[in-house]
Design a protein around this motif. Structure first.
Motif, PDB file in Angstrom:
ATOM      1  N   LEU A 180       0.825  -1.203   0.000  1.00  0.00           N
ATOM      2  CA  LEU A 180       0.000   0.000   0.000  1.00  0.00           C
ATOM      3  C   LEU A 180       0.859   1.254   0.000  1.00  0.00           C
ATOM      4  CD1 LEU A 180      -2.872  -1.008   2.475  1.00  0.00           C
ATOM      5  CD2 LEU A 180      -2.779  -1.258  -0.017  1.00  0.00           C
ATOM      6  N   SER A 181       2.016   1.183   0.628  1.00  0.00           N
ATOM      7  CA  SER A 181       2.919   2.330   0.651  1.00  0.00           C
ATOM      8  C   SER A 181       3.326   2.752  -0.757  1.00  0.00           C
ATOM      9  CB  SER A 181       4.187   1.996   1.447  1.00  0.00           C
ATOM     10  OG  SER A 181       3.866   1.587   2.753  1.00  0.00           O
ATOM     11  N   CYS A 182       3.377   1.793  -1.670  1.00  0.00           N
ATOM     12  CA  CYS A 182       3.888   2.055  -3.023  1.00  0.00           C
ATOM     13  C   CYS A 182       2.897   2.792  -3.906  1.00  0.00           C
ATOM     14  CB  CYS A 182       4.258   0.734  -3.695  1.00  0.00           C
ATOM     15  SG  CYS A 182       5.413  -0.264  -2.745  1.00  0.00           S
ATOM     16  N   LEU A 183       1.647   2.962  -3.448  1.00  0.00           N
ATOM     17  CA  LEU A 183       0.601   3.576  -4.268  1.00  0.00           C
ATOM     18  C   LEU A 183       0.306   5.005  -3.865  1.00  0.00           C
ATOM     19  CD1 LEU A 183      -1.783   0.489  -4.164  1.00  0.00           C
ATOM     20  CD2 LEU A 183      -0.337   1.173  -6.082  1.00  0.00           C
ATOM     21  N   ASN A 184       1.113   5.570  -2.964  1.00  0.00           N
ATOM     22  CA  ASN A 184       0.787   6.873  -2.387  1.00  0.00           C
ATOM     23  C   ASN A 184       1.821   7.958  -2.658  1.00  0.00           C
ATOM     24  OD1 ASN A 184      -1.769   6.536  -0.604  1.00  0.00           O
ATOM     25  ND2 ASN A 184      -0.551   4.707  -0.189  1.00  0.00           N
ATOM     26  N   GLY A 185       2.743   7.699  -3.559  1.00  0.00           N
ATOM     27  CA  GLY A 185       3.692   8.740  -3.919  1.00  0.00           C
ATOM     28  C   GLY A 185       4.805   8.912  -2.904  1.00  0.00           C
ATOM     29  N   THR A 186       5.691   9.835  -3.215  1.00  0.00           N
ATOM     30  CA  THR A 186       6.874  10.040  -2.385  1.00  0.00           C
ATOM     31  C   THR A 186       6.562  10.770  -1.080  1.00  0.00           C
ATOM     32  OG1 THR A 186       7.336  12.063  -3.646  1.00  0.00           O
ATOM     33  CG2 THR A 186       8.426  10.039  -4.374  1.00  0.00           C
ATOM     34  N   SER A 187       5.390  11.397  -0.976  1.00  0.00           N
ATOM     35  CA  SER A 187       5.089  12.188   0.228  1.00  0.00           C
ATOM     36  C   SER A 187       4.964  11.331   1.475  1.00  0.00           C
ATOM     37  CB  SER A 187       3.809  13.012   0.025  1.00  0.00           C
ATOM     38  OG  SER A 187       2.703  12.182  -0.249  1.00  0.00           O
ATOM     39  N   VAL A 188       4.622  10.057   1.331  1.00  0.00           N
ATOM     40  CA  VAL A 188       4.479   9.181   2.509  1.00  0.00           C
ATOM     41  C   VAL A 188       5.782   8.469   2.847  1.00  0.00           C
ATOM     42  CG1 VAL A 188       2.043   8.803   1.961  1.00  0.00           C
ATOM     43  CG2 VAL A 188       3.743   7.102   1.250  1.00  0.00           C
ATOM     44  N   GLN A 257       0.896   8.953  12.792  1.00  0.00           N
ATOM     45  CA  GLN A 257       0.176   7.755  13.228  1.00  0.00           C
ATOM     46  C   GLN A 257      -0.963   7.429  12.266  1.00  0.00           C
ATOM     47  OE1 GLN A 257       1.027   5.640  15.947  1.00  0.00           O
ATOM     48  NE2 GLN A 257      -0.355   4.402  14.697  1.00  0.00           N
ATOM     49  N   ILE A 258      -1.670   8.480  11.823  1.00  0.00           N
ATOM     50  CA  ILE A 258      -2.759   8.277  10.858  1.00  0.00           C
ATOM     51  C   ILE A 258      -2.212   7.673   9.569  1.00  0.00           C
ATOM     52  CG2 ILE A 258      -4.402   9.486   9.356  1.00  0.00           C
ATOM     53  CD1 ILE A 258      -4.873  11.432  11.707  1.00  0.00           C
ATOM     54  N   VAL A 259      -1.134   8.258   9.050  1.00  0.00           N
ATOM     55  CA  VAL A 259      -0.530   7.745   7.818  1.00  0.00           C
ATOM     56  C   VAL A 259      -0.060   6.301   8.009  1.00  0.00           C
ATOM     57  CG1 VAL A 259       1.388   8.016   6.186  1.00  0.00           C
ATOM     58  CG2 VAL A 259       0.136  10.036   6.985  1.00  0.00           C
ATOM     59  N   ALA A 260       0.585   6.032   9.139  1.00  0.00           N
ATOM     60  CA  ALA A 260       1.099   4.680   9.411  1.00  0.00           C
ATOM     61  C   ALA A 260      -0.036   3.659   9.475  1.00  0.00           C
ATOM     62  CB  ALA A 260       1.890   4.679  10.719  1.00  0.00           C
ATOM     63  N   ASP A 261      -1.157   4.030  10.102  1.00  0.00           N
ATOM     64  CA  ASP A 261      -2.286   3.110  10.222  1.00  0.00           C
ATOM     65  C   ASP A 261      -2.886   2.770   8.857  1.00  0.00           C
ATOM     66  OD1 ASP A 261      -2.044   2.922  12.952  1.00  0.00           O
ATOM     67  OD2 ASP A 261      -3.636   4.367  13.408  1.00  0.00           O
ATOM     68  N   VAL A 262      -2.937   3.769   7.976  1.00  0.00           N
ATOM     69  CA  VAL A 262      -3.484   3.520   6.639  1.00  0.00           C
ATOM     70  C   VAL A 262      -2.504   2.695   5.806  1.00  0.00           C
ATOM     71  CG1 VAL A 262      -4.329   4.586   4.504  1.00  0.00           C
ATOM     72  CG2 VAL A 262      -4.905   5.608   6.715  1.00  0.00           C
ATOM     73  N   LEU A 263      -1.219   2.994   5.894  1.00  0.00           N
ATOM     74  CA  LEU A 263      -0.222   2.228   5.145  1.00  0.00           C
ATOM     75  C   LEU A 263      -0.210   0.755   5.551  1.00  0.00           C
ATOM     76  CD1 LEU A 263       2.881   4.616   5.044  1.00  0.00           C
ATOM     77  CD2 LEU A 263       1.170   4.224   3.252  1.00  0.00           C
ATOM     78  N   SER A 264      -0.515   0.486   6.805  1.00  0.00           N
ATOM     79  CA  SER A 264      -0.507  -0.898   7.290  1.00  0.00           C
ATOM     80  C   SER A 264      -1.787  -1.644   6.952  1.00  0.00           C
ATOM     81  CB  SER A 264      -0.315  -0.913   8.810  1.00  0.00           C
ATOM     82  OG  SER A 264      -1.489  -0.435   9.470  1.00  0.00           O
TER      83      SER A 264
END
Length: 546
Positions: A180-188, A257-264
């Motif tokens: 999922l991390s790979c679909l969100n661009g370099t900002s994450v 934390q929000i970003v991490a929860d969505v990436l996971s």
């Protein structure tokens, strides 16, 4: 694996028809692609009935098999039914026998299609590599493809059965595989780096670039049905980059934390901009956000529609009007709404892709959003929305280009194995003309995508907004126009099978049923074409004359 002679194959011909004078046997064997399969027990389970199997019992029937099935059927039953290899067979053995001792190069070669133009230039063995492609992109692609191939059948079942994407699958892609991390661009990626994530191909987040992301969207487009793909990542990919980039008013630890929860995969996010009254006309949204008397909250009221992934989302990146009615883009702000705040109601919208997309109405009734959940500045949210739109439109294009590779591959394969009036389809000039149009359109898109991606990778977000808004809009317009053409040509090549949701033409059927999503979502074709030309005219030299 033992070799089986032609005589032994012929002796295991199964129970013949009553009118057939040839000898029968208790066992029914057939040979396909040089392998021999024992269908004795399978005969009773065969969806096409017993008769068609009896007609080819004891014979080599590769041609007959591929007139009715694609290779995935053989892959499904090979281990269970294969009893040996046909001795002195003229058929080319399909590589079903994988070995754990295969080198990395051999494994990658087995995952790459040999069909003309089925792969991007990076994977064409005799092509000189473009300077933006590296070995890390190649390793990333093959590892990603291997993982997605492992869940492809499950995703197709989710699509067919009318289900939402299960949380367990979301977490496999997020927490277990870091896809999922790979679909969100370099900002994450700075947050992914802090979390110690390792991306496909052993890639470190700090090494991830836009061409890796391009590959990720394209591979998802190739392997995962559009409804399930949107349910897994459609809403996330167009909202999480905005959270990572613009949610700077909230405490950094909370944002991360929000970003991490969505990436996971533990939580889900979506983008809530479109409204029943204002689809592509974002400047005229009417969902209101008014400051509470205490000044600690925005109180949000309004309706959003066509929200991809909305039914299962925990976070809603929401466009609201904080300025007076009629203030247009100057009165728009962007808020991050957490469903746990209360007052958020969801209703599913049935669309022509699948329930898996979780497309929703979103109703806000006196939702109290803390002021630190403001993204960007009050009344200046339109700039954030536009910057986010560029990435959204680009990733839509990447997914389309990936899916079109699958369609072109299917058309080539079908045209070479399908016989009509005593000739393979590929021998008909009209079919070669259709394939030429498809190839020309798709290869042109590839070059356009590469150009825009390279520019995006070397521009800051503000420069992108000024320089690439128009070109990206034109790119999306051209991508969906070519998609329309390819869908049309593919249907004509496949004929009735293109109207059937299973079997040889299932990919074609899905595209001709859903290709208009890309033509509408993220800005309709007409809006894209107009935007591209208007932005070009804004830079038109005043004194230029013909």
């Amino acid at each position: 694996m033992r070799e089986i002679s032609q005589d032994e194959l012929a002796a295991n011909c199964g129970t013949r028809f009553a009118s057939d004078e040839r000898p029968s046997s208790e066992k029914l064997w057939v040979a396909i692609d040089g392998y021999v399969y024992d269908l004795t027990k399978f005969e009773k389970l065969h969806p096409g009935g017993k008769a068609v199997l009896r007609m080819v019992g004891g014979q080599e029937c590769t041609k007959e098999f591929y007139a009715l099935h694609n290779k995935s059927v053989l892959e499904k039953y090979h281990k269970r039914l294969c009893v040996g290899k046909l001795k002195d067979s003229e058929q080319n053995l399909t590589n079903f026998e994988t070995s754990s001792a295969m080198s990395k190069e051999e494994e990658q070669e087995s995952l790459a299609s040999k069909v003309p133009f089925a792969e991007i230039p990076l994977l064409r063995p005799n092509w000189v590599r473009q300077p933006w492609w590296t070995d890390s992109h190649r390793d990333f692609l093959f590892d990603l493809r291997k993982k997605l191939s492992g869940i492809q059948e499950e995703c197709e079942q989710i699509e067919k059965q009318g289900k939402y994407v299960p949380d367990e699958l979301q977490e496999v892609l997020g927490k277990e595989w870091n896809l999922l991390s790979c679909l969100n661009g370099t900002s994450v990626m700075p947050i992914a780096q802090k979390l110690g994530l390792v991306l496909p191909g052993g890639l470190q987040p700090k090494e991830f670039d836009l061409f890796h992301e391009y590959i990720a969207h394209a591979e998802f487009g190739r392997r995962i049905p559009v409804g399930t793909r949107n349910g897994l990542a459609g809403g996330m990919a167009i909202s999480l980059p905005a959270i990572a980039h613009f949610a700077g008013n909230m405490p950094e630890a909370l944002r991360e934390q929000i970003v991490a929860d969505v990436l996971s995969g533990k939580k889900k996010s979506c983008l809530a901009v479109s409204e029943p009254q204002a689809g592509s006309d974002v400047a005229n949204i009417i969902t209101m956000a008014v400051k509470s008397k205490c000044g600690k909250y925005y109180i949000v009221n309004g309706i959003k529609k066509w929200i991809t992934g909305g039914m299962n989302a925990d976070y809603f990146v929401t466009a609201v009007r904080t300025g007076p009615v009629g203030s247009g883009m100057k009165g728009i702000s962007l808020l991050l709404v957490d469903k746990s705040f209360g007052g958020v109601t969801l209703k599913h919208i049935k669309t022509s892709d699948a329930m898996a997309a979780a497309t929703a109405w979103v109703y806000y009734d006196d939702v109290h959003v803390p002021v630190e959940y403001l993204m960007g500045q009050e009344n200046k949210g339109f700039r954030c929305i536009v910057a986010n739109f560029n990435h959204e439109r680009w990733l839509i294009c990447a997914g389309v280009v990936g899916s079109l590779r699958t369609i072109l591959e299917d058309c080539f394969l079908w045209a070479t194995q399908r016989e009509v009036f005593g000739k393979a389809l590929i021998q008909q000039p009209v079919i070669r003309q259709k394939l030429a149009r498809m190839i020309g359109g798709l290869e042109s898109l590839e070059a356009y995508m590469d150009s825009i991606t390279y520019q995006m990778a070397h521009m800051d977000s503000f420069t992108q907004m000024i320089e690439l808004g128009g070109p990206t809009a034109i790119l999306k317009f051209q991508v969906t126009r070519v998609m329309t053409m390819i869908s049309d040509e593919a249907v004509q090549i496949f004929g009735g099978r293109a109207l059937t949701a299973s079997g040889l033409g299932k990919n074609i059927e899905q595209m001709q049923r859903t290709f208009k999503f890309a033509s509408i979502l993220g800005g309709s074709e007409e809006i894209m074409a107009d935007l591209g030309v208007r932005q070009a005219m804004a830079m038109f030299p005043q004194h230029a004359r013909l």
